[in-house]
Design an enzyme around this catalytic site. Structure first.
Site, PDB file in Angstrom:
ATOM      1  CG  HIS A  38      44.605  56.644  34.863  1.00 17.79           C
ATOM      2  ND1 HIS A  38      43.431  57.062  34.263  1.00 17.79           N
ATOM      3  CD2 HIS A  38      44.261  55.675  35.749  1.00 17.79           C
ATOM      4  CE1 HIS A  38      42.420  56.368  34.773  1.00 17.79           C
ATOM      5  NE2 HIS A  38      42.898  55.519  35.673  1.00 17.79           N
ATOM      6  CG  HIS A 273      47.124  53.487  38.786  1.00 16.57           C
ATOM      7  ND1 HIS A 273      45.844  53.550  38.277  1.00 16.57           N
ATOM      8  CD2 HIS A 273      47.715  52.462  38.149  1.00 16.57           C
ATOM      9  CE1 HIS A 273      45.676  52.602  37.373  1.00 16.57           C
ATOM     10  NE2 HIS A 273      46.803  51.924  37.280  1.00 16.57           N
ATOM     11  CD  GLU A 426      35.763  30.008  23.677  1.00 15.77           C
ATOM     12  OE1 GLU A 426      35.356  28.835  23.662  1.00 15.77           O
ATOM     13  OE2 GLU A 426      36.567  30.445  24.532  1.00 15.77           O
ATOM     14  CG  HIS A 488      27.545  23.159  25.714  1.00  8.41           C
ATOM     15  ND1 HIS A 488      28.049  22.989  26.974  1.00  8.41           N
ATOM     16  CD2 HIS A 488      28.568  22.887  24.858  1.00  8.41           C
ATOM     17  CE1 HIS A 488      29.317  22.611  26.888  1.00  8.41           C
ATOM     18  NE2 HIS A 488      29.661  22.562  25.627  1.00  8.41           N
TER      19      HIS A 488
END
Length: 697
Positions: A38, A273, A426, A488
Site C-alpha cells: 500500500h 491505495h 467490550e 446471553h
C-alpha cells in the site's frame, strides 16, 4: 517549540520536502520490489511524519525499549512502509536490505507492522481501528504511571503517544468505543493525526462516510485542530505544538492530504491505495518530484538529516540522570517502577501463591467460579500493584472488583488507581488492555460475559498474536446462567476461543482450580489467558495435597476408577465436572469402572509431553467428554468413536437446572453415553479378535 528541537535546526521547505520524499520513495520501492502493498498512505502522510519524527518524537533508536520514550502507533497499518522507512532513516536496527525484503518470509518488514519483529514497532496493526485503541491504552498507562510514580521535583514518566489514523480506522466501530473513553479519561498526552484523504479501497469515501469528524471528536471531549493542509510542514508543526499544550484533552489533528501524493497519474485515486505504482508510474513520480536516485538509494545528506541516534542517546542519558536522582530520593518507588516496567513479579511471589492457594482451600461450600475468581483477586491485587482491573459495565456480575480495587471514577489527583469501568465497550476494553500491556508497567485484566467475547474477539486474537500478558475474564459461561436465555448463553464461545493460537483458555471447576488458573495467567509472560467462569454455584472437589501442580498442567485425574483400571474415561470442564463425578457413581453401580479427568485448560494440557498425556488419558480406553458447549471440539480427545455430551443448539430461557435437564447434560445421560461407547468399544475389539482367529485358521 520544544527545547530539544535545537538539535534539529529549521530547514528550508525544499530540504524538508526532500526528507519527506525519502519516505515516499522507500515506500514506492518497497512495494515495487514486493509487487504488493500500500504505497498511497506513506506517500500521503510523509510530510506529517517528517515533522513529527524529526521535531517532536522523544525516542532512542539505539534502545527501542527506553521506558520514557514517546510511543508511535501506525493504526492504518496497511501503510507499513511508512514506519519501516522512518525506522530505517532515523537509525534503528533495520538495514536497507530488510526494506528490500518487504513482505517476504521471515523479514523484519512484514506486510503489516508486527511488534516483536521490527525494532521500534510498538504494536501490531492491521485490523483497522485497533491500533488507535491500543494507543488509547498506552496513553492511559502513561497517565496512570505518572500519577503513581512522579513526585514533586522528580518527573520520570512524561511522554506522549502519537497515532496515525485513516478513514478506515474511524469507520470501524472500535474507534467510537476507544475515543469516547479517551475523552472521558482526559488523555492529554494522546495526539492523533487523521489522514483525511477521502479515499478507501472502494473509491471516494463521500459515498459511504459523511461523518462530521470534527464535531464527532469534539463531542467526545477531544481538542480538535484543523482541518489543516497535511502537506504543509509549517501547518503540521504549529498544530503539533498546539496539541502538546492541551492540559486535559486528547487531540485530533485533521490533516487533509492527497493519497499517493507526487504520483502524476494515480495520486488522489484508490488505484494507489493497495497496489504497486508499477515501473512506469514509479519513474514518472521520480521525474515529477525531481528524485534522481535509484531504487532504495538515499543520499548521505538525507541520512545525516534524519539520523536520530545522537539526539536519542542524549534524551535517554538525561532521563537516566533524572531517574538516578529519583532513585536516591525515593528508592522504594524507583525499585517498584523498575520491576513493573520489566514485567517481573515481586520477590515474594511464592509467598503470594501460597496465600492464594490457602484462601482457595479454605472455601468448602459450593461457590460460583466467578466468585472464586474474586476470592483469588482479593489476594492478588494487593500483592501485585501492577494489576489493573476493569469491566465492561458488568463489575457486579463479573466480580472483578475487590477490596483493594481503587476505581478511576471519583479518584482525586494523585490518588492511586487500579480499576476502570470501561462502560459497555467490550471491544475497546480488550484492545486498550493490550495497549496497556504493550506500554509496560501493568498486568491488565477485564471482565464481561462470555457471550460478549464475540464483540471483543478480534482484540482477544490480537493480544494472542502479540503475545501480551493480559487476562480476559469471561463470566456467565454457559446455559448455566439460566433465565437470560439464548442471547446471553454461551454455546460456541468456549471451543472457538480454544482455537485461537497462543491463547490459554481456562474453564475451572471449583475454587482451587480457579486459583491455579489465575496463578498461571499471572505468571505467563508469552501470551494472554481467558478465564471462563460460572454464574451458578459449583461443588468444591476434594483435592489432595499438591494437587495444584497437577491442575496447572491443564488436565489431571480428579477421581480414579475403582481398582485403578478404568474401562472408560469421563472428561469434564467447569460446571460439568460435577456431572462427570455423579456419572462415575452411576457407572460404578452398573459395574463399570470410570475415571474422571478434569481438564480446565486444554491448551496447557496439549503442551505437556506425550508420556504425561497418556497417564491422564490412557491409550485404548474409550472416552466421553461432557461440556455445556458445542460438542465438536472434543473429538480431538475422544475420537470419532468416543462420546460427547454437549449442546449443538442455541439455549432457552429457563432456570439453569431445567435447562441442563432439557438439553440432557445430566449424570444419567452421561452414564448412558459412556455405556454405549463402552459397548461399541468392546464389540469392535471382539470383532477384531474374531478376525484375527479366522485369519490364523
Amino acid at each position: 517549540m520544544n527545547a530539544h528541537n535545537a538539535l534539529f535546526p529549521v530547514i528550508d521547505p525544499t530540504q524538508r520536502r526532500r526528507l519527506a520524499n525519502a519516505i515516499r520513495f522507500l515506500a514506492i520501492d518497497g512495494v515495487e520490489a514486493a509487487k504488493s502493498g500500500h504505497p498511497g498512505a506513506p506517500m500521503g502522510m510523509a510530510d506529517i511524519a517528517e515533522v513529527l519524527w524529526r521535531n517532536h518524537m522523544h525516542h532512542n533508536p539505539a534502545n527501542p525499549h527506553w521506558v520514557d520514550r514517546d510511543r508511535f502507533v501506525l493504526s492504518n497499518g496497511h501503510g507499513s512502509m511508512l514506519i519501516y522507512a522512518l525506522l530505517h532513516l532515523t537509525g534503528y536496527d533495520l538495514p536497507i536490505e530488510e526494506l528490500k525484503r518487504f513482505r517476504q518470509l521471515h523479514s523484519k518488514t512484514p506486510g503489516h507492522p508486527e511488534v516483536g519483529y521490527t525494532p521500534g514497532v510498538e504494536t501490531t496493526t492491521g485490523p483497522l481501528g485497533q491500533g488507535l485503541a491500543n494507543a488509547v491504552g498506552m496513553a492511559f498507562a502513561e497517565q496512570m504511571l505518572a500519577r503513581r510514580f512522579n513526585q514533586p521535583g522528580h518527573t520520570i514518566v512524561n511522554h506522549h503517544t502519537y497515532v496515525f489514523v485513516g478513514d478506515g480506522c474511524l469507520m470501524e466501530g472500535i474507534s467510537h468505543e476507544a475515543c469516547s473513553l479517551a475523552g472521558t479519561l482526559k488523555l492529554n498526552k494522546l495526539i492523533a493525526y487523521y489522514d483525511d484523504n477521502g479515499i478507501s479501497i472502494d473509491g471516494h469515501v463521500e459515498h459511504w462516510f459523511t461523518d462530521n469528524t470534527k464535531l464527532r471528536f469534539q463531542s467526545y471531549g477531544w481538542n480538535v485542530i484543523g482541518p489543516i493542509d497535511g502537506h504543509d510542514a509549517q501547518a503540521v508543526e504549529q498544530a503539533t505544538v498546539e496539541a502538546k499544550t492541551s492540559a486535559d484533552k486528547p487531540t485530533l489533528i485533521i490533516c487533509q492530504t492527497t493519497i499517493g501524493w507526487g504520483s502524476p497519474h494515480k495520486a488522489g485515486t484508490h488505484d494507489v491505495h493497495g497496489s504497486a505504482l508499477g515501473p512506469a508510474e514509479a519513474q514518472a513520480t521520480r521525474d515529477a518530484l525531481g528524485w534522481t536516485y535509484g531504487p532504495f538509494e538515499i543520499p548521505q545528506d538525507i541520512y545525516d538529516a534524519w539520523d536520530a541516534r545522537g539526539h536519542g542517546s542524549k534524551l535517554e542519558a538525561d532521563w537516566n540522570d533524572r531517574f538516578a536522582a529519583y532513585a536516591k530520593a525515593h528508592p522504594g518507588l524507583a525499585a517498584e517502577f523498575t520491576r513493573r516496567m520489566s514485567g517481573d513479579l515481586p520477590a515474594d511471589w511464592a509467598h503470594t501463591v501460597q496465600a492464594l492457594y490457602a484462601s482457595a482451600r479454605g472455601v468448602t461450600a459450593s461457590t460460583a467460579t466467578r466468585k472464586a475468581s474474586q476470592i483469588a483477586l482479593e489476594t492478588l491485587v494487593p500483592a501485585l500493584p501492577g494489576m489493573f482491573g476493569g469491566s465492561a459495565d458488568l463489575t457486579g456480575s463479573n466480580l472483578t472488583a475487590v477490596k483493594g480495587s481503587k476505581p478511576w471514577a471519583g479518584a482525586k489527583d494523585g490518588e492511586p488507581v487500579n480499576y476502570l469501568s470501561y462502560g459497555v465497550r467490550e471491544f475497546g476494553m480488550a484492545a486498550m488492555m493490550s495497549g496497556m500491556s504493550l506500554h509496560g508497567g501493568f498486568l491488565p485484566y477485564g471482565g464481561t460475559f462470555l457471550m460478549f467475547s464475540d464483540y471483543s474477539r478480534n482484540a482477544v486474537r490480537m493480544s494472542a498474536l502479540m503475545k501480551q500478558r493480559v487476562v480476559h475474564v469471561f463470566s456467565h459461561d454457559s446455559i448455566g446462567l439460566g433465565e437470560d436465555g439464548p442471547t446471553h448463553q454461551a454455546i460456541e464461545q468456549a471451543p472457538s476461543l480454544r482455537l485461537i493460537p497462543n491463547l490459554d483458555v481456562w474453564r475451572p471447576a471449583d475454587v482451587l482450580e480457579t486459583a491455579v488458573a489465575w496463578k498461571c495467567a499471572v505468571e505467563r509472560k508469552t501470551g494472554p489467558s481467558a478465564l471462563l467462569l460460572s454464574r451458578q454455584n459449583l461443588v468444591a472437589s476434594q483435592h489432595p495435597e499438591g494437587a495444584e501442580a497437577h491442575i496447572a498442567r491443564g488436565a489431571y485425574v480428579l477421581s480414579e476408577a475403582a481398582g485403578g483400571q478404568p474401562q472408560v474415561v469421563l472428561i469434564g470442564t467447569g460446571s460439568e465436572v460435577e456431572i462427570a463425578l455423579k456419572a462415575q457413581k452411576l457407572l460404578a453401580e452398573a459395574g463399570v469402572a470410570a475415571r474422571v479427568v478434569s481438564m480446565p485448560c486444554t491448551n496447557a494440557f496439549d503442551r505437556q509431553d506425550e508420556a504425561f498425556r497418556n497417564t491422564v488419558l490412557p491409550l485404548y480406553v474409550p472416552r466421553v467428554a461432557v461440556e455445556a458447549a458445542q460438542p465438536d471440539f472434543w473429538r480431538k480427545y475422544v475420537g470419532l468413536s468416543g462420546g460427547v455430551v454437549g449442546i449443538a443448539a442455541f439455549g432457552e430461557s429457563a432456570p439453569a437446572v431445567d435447562l441442563y435437564k432439557h438439553f440432557k447434560i445430566t449424570p444419567e445421560h452421561t452414564a448412558e453415553v459412556a455405556q454405549a461407547v463402552l459397548r461399541m468399544h468392546v464389540s469392535r475389539h471382539e470383532s477384531e479378535d474374531s478376525n484375527v482367529v479366522r485369519s490364523m485358521n
